[in-house]
Design a protein around this motif. Structure first.
Motif: not given
Length: 442
Positions: A53, A56, A256, A386-387, A390-391
């Protein structure tokens, strides 16, 4: 000027298509190469999610500045500088999961550099492409993302197996440099006379006059153009802009999460080997490539043949795309075979790409003069997705691994796919209610 008998605006569209293709080869490539290296080093899922992540964070920081720089300096120049920066970073930085600080800084730099790309592309296309070619041109350009992801999924696992994870970085850097040379040699700024309909609509010149605009006009005919200020307040409180923002967030959340975690889902959730899956693993992204272009062609047909208004066309394609995608995402963890998972992920990503003929082209409908700026605003939301996505997926899987004693059960993956599934339903409703195809920014 032509290249292989192509009008310049078509050459620009082809080059921007190739640029998005190369960018997504890089993104998928890092996910594949880092996953292999991290698993070999014993890195846990939560830590993997954090590293994946990181890109992003940098990407989010440069979206709006990217739109501003593209309008002030020129999208053509900013696009070239962006490619050179991220290509050099990939070439110079080693892939070592244990050197966390270096890896984080490198991914931040790549994220910042690539954050300038899409606002620059939208600025360039807004200058070159006339309204009646807009949907298919944008759809073709953005479909490069999916073809790039498909090519990455098809070829890069074999490259990792033969030459090791580090070889992926070198291959990506070489592709970036090659594209930069082509762009430097063939890309130009548009003459006003490039297309009569474009000229009549005000295309073929800077859509946001800068300090250089008055001098250009005086040299060519003695007239002047008054510099315009970006209407930031009007953009930020506009409901149609927020309809685009919400749908951009959802689209990129789903994309993502799947792009970064599908390799893990195949290998740990379904106990499959990416190398042994052959060409089937590229089908979700190839489907996105096909459906993105189908959406653009259908949208332009509906508008030019006056079957639907621009507003109804955007809402129709966005709604169909997101609702079908939501159904496929909700069904994905139910299927426990390679074929079932490929089918659901292909339908989900394919129809999300179809939906881009709704919200993603809408930037240039409502604000052709500020397309790069509005794209920067909405893509910031997409990057935040995305941040977050994904995280958070890494954390969800780490918790599921403890609760279900591994990641091989469908329950451990249900939340991963249900979240984007329900977001698709919510976002399609927002776009249906608040969006418009009419120009609202002069």
């Amino acid at each position: 000027m032509t290249w292989m008998n192509l009008p310049n605006r078509y050459l620009i569209v082809i080059l921007t298509f190739v640029s998005t293709c190369v960018c997504y080869i890089e993104r998928v490539g890092f996910s594949i190469a880092y996953t292999v290296a991290a698993d070999a080093a014993g890195i846990n899922q939560s830590s993997k999610g954090t590293i994946l992540s990181t890109f992003y964070y940098g990407y989010a920081c440069s979206q709006v500045p990217g739109g501003w720089a593209a309008q002030k300096i020129g999208g053509r120049k900013v696009l070239l500088l962006s490619f050179v920066l991220w290509s050099l970073t990939c070439f110079l930085v080693p892939l070592d999961p244990n050197r966390v600080t270096i890896l984080v800084v490198a991914r931040l730099l790549v994220g910042v550099a690539q954050g300038f790309i899409f606002p620059s592309i939208h600025t360039v296309l807004a200058q070159w492409v006339p309204p009646h070619e807009r949907s298919r041109s944008v759809s073709l350009t953005t479909s490069g993302m999916y073809l790039g992801a498909a090519m990455g999924m098809l070829f890069l696992p074999s490259l990792v197996k033969l030459k090791g994870p580090e070889s992926v970085f070198l291959a990506e850097a070489a592709l970036g440099v090659l594209w930069s040379v082509l762009w430097f040699k063939y890309a130009t700024d548009p003459p006003r006379s490039e297309h009569p309909k474009a000229a009549a609509a005000g295309f073929g010149e800077s859509l946001l006059p800068t300090d250089a605009s008055p001098r250009t006009k005086m040299e060519n005919g003695g007239s002047t153009v008054k510099a315009t200020k970006i209407p930031w307040k009007k953009i930020l409180i506009s409901r149609p802009v927020w309809a685009i923002v919400v749908n951009n967030f959802t689209f990129h959340y789903a994309l993502y999460v799947l792009m970064n975690w599908l390799p893990t889902y195949f290998e740990q959730g379904l106990q499959l080997s990416l190398q042994e899956m052959g060409s089937s693993k590229m089908m979700p992204y190839l489907n996105m490539f096909l459906f993105s272009n189908i959406g653009g062609i259908v949208a332009d047909h509906l508008v030019t043949k006056r079957v639907m208004s621009v507003t109804k066309t955007r809402k129709f394609l966005n709604t169909v795309g997101f609702i079908v995608a939501s159904i496929a995402l909700l069904a994905l963890p139910i299927f426990r075979t390679s074929g079932g998972a490929i089918l659901c992920s292909s339908v989900a990503l394919g129809f999300l790409a179809l939906g881009r003929a709704g919200f993603a082209v809408n930037h240039m409908d409502i604000a052709p003069r500020y397309a790069g700026i509005v794209m920067g605003v909405s893509n910031t939301a997409g990057t935040l997705a995305g941040i977050i996505g994904v995280d958070m997926t890494g954390r969800l899987l780490e918790a599921a691994k403890i609760e279900y004693s591994g990641l091989s059960s469908p329950e451990s993956w249900r939340a991963v796919f249900f979240i984007p599934g329900w977001l698709c339903i919510f976002s399609s409703f927002i776009f249906l209610v608040f969006s418009t195809g009419e120009r609202i920014f002069d």
